[in-house]
Design a protein around this motif. Structure first.
Motif, PDB file in Angstrom:
ATOM      1  N   ASN A  94       0.819  -1.200   0.000  1.00 41.55           N
ATOM      2  CA  ASN A  94       0.000   0.000   0.000  1.00 41.55           C
ATOM      3  C   ASN A  94       0.865   1.266   0.000  1.00 41.55           C
ATOM      4  N   VAL A  95       0.544   2.220   0.829  1.00 40.54           N
ATOM      5  CA  VAL A  95       1.256   3.501   0.850  1.00 40.54           C
ATOM      6  C   VAL A  95       2.705   3.305   1.278  1.00 40.54           C
ATOM      7  N   ASP A  96       2.961   2.378   2.198  1.00 41.83           N
ATOM      8  CA  ASP A  96       4.330   2.143   2.657  1.00 41.83           C
ATOM      9  C   ASP A  96       5.250   1.742   1.510  1.00 41.83           C
ATOM     10  N   LEU A 101       9.929   5.614  -3.397  1.00 45.54           N
ATOM     11  CA  LEU A 101       9.907   5.105  -4.763  1.00 45.54           C
ATOM     12  C   LEU A 101      10.301   6.218  -5.721  1.00 45.54           C
ATOM     13  N   ARG A 102      11.090   5.887  -6.715  1.00 38.99           N
ATOM     14  CA  ARG A 102      11.571   6.890  -7.669  1.00 38.99           C
ATOM     15  C   ARG A 102      10.704   6.923  -8.911  1.00 38.99           C
ATOM     16  N   GLY A 103      10.847   7.987  -9.650  1.00 38.46           N
ATOM     17  CA  GLY A 103      10.074   8.137 -10.872  1.00 38.46           C
ATOM     18  C   GLY A 103      10.530   9.353 -11.646  1.00 38.46           C
ATOM     19  N   SER A 146      -0.508  12.019   0.121  1.00 39.87           N
ATOM     20  CA  SER A 146      -1.621  12.744   0.729  1.00 39.87           C
ATOM     21  C   SER A 146      -2.869  12.446  -0.095  1.00 39.87           C
ATOM     22  N   GLY A 147      -3.671  11.517   0.390  1.00 42.20           N
ATOM     23  CA  GLY A 147      -4.848  11.096  -0.361  1.00 42.20           C
ATOM     24  C   GLY A 147      -4.414  10.373  -1.620  1.00 42.20           C
TER      25      GLY A 147
END
Length: 157
Positions: A94-96, A101-103, A146-147
């Motif tokens: 999930n969020v964890d 994470l790169r992008g 955030s959301g």
């Protein structure tokens, strides 16, 4: 004072019922929490119940139960938790899993708008973490979520 002494004697006579109720309550709470704390308290209650059945006065039953529960919590609970969690999947989800994470920035990123493509292939709405604009094509890393918006920072390599 005679009434109080009678009351204390009655407590000792019916303490086994209190122990059974307390053990049942602790077991129900344990089924809801699954943390082994209330299981250890119920084990302490069993020790108090056995003490009562062996003829200990009610105050000694309380002391024995409290000491036994503390011993169970400190010495039995940690290995049980370790054994229970031994088979857990160590992979983040999930969020964890998105933190760090790169992008790449697909559109210019500001405090108001932006878009990134993460290394896992997801495309997210993005905002700058520190408020400084990030130009499209810049390598980024996810600082927070955030959301449904990734809060990102540029990577300086």
């Amino acid at each position: 004072m005679d009434g109080f002494a009678t009351f204390l004697a009655d407590i000792g006579q019916w303490a086994w019922i209190a122990w059974l109720v307390l053990i049942a309550v602790f077991l129900v709470i344990e089924m809801l929490t699954l943390d082994f704390t209330f299981l250890m308290l119920s084990f302490g209650g069993v020790v108090g119940l056995v003490g009562g059945l062996l003829g200990l006065p009610w105050w000694a039953q309380l002391i024995v139960a409290a000491v036994a529960a503390a011993m169970f919590i400190f010495f039995l609970r940690p290995p049980l938790l370790h054994r229970l969690r031994r088979g857990e999947d160590p992979a983040k989800s999930n969020v964890d899993a998105l933190m760090g994470l790169r992008g790449t920035a697909l559109l210019d990123i500001t405090q108001i708008s932006g878009q990134v493509k993460l290394s896992n292939g997801d495309i997210w709405t993005a905002r700058s973490a520190d408020g400084t604009p990030i130009v499209a094509g810049t390598r980024i890393a996810v600082a927070d979520i955030s959301g449904a918006t990734a809060i990102v920072r540029p990577i300086t390599e």
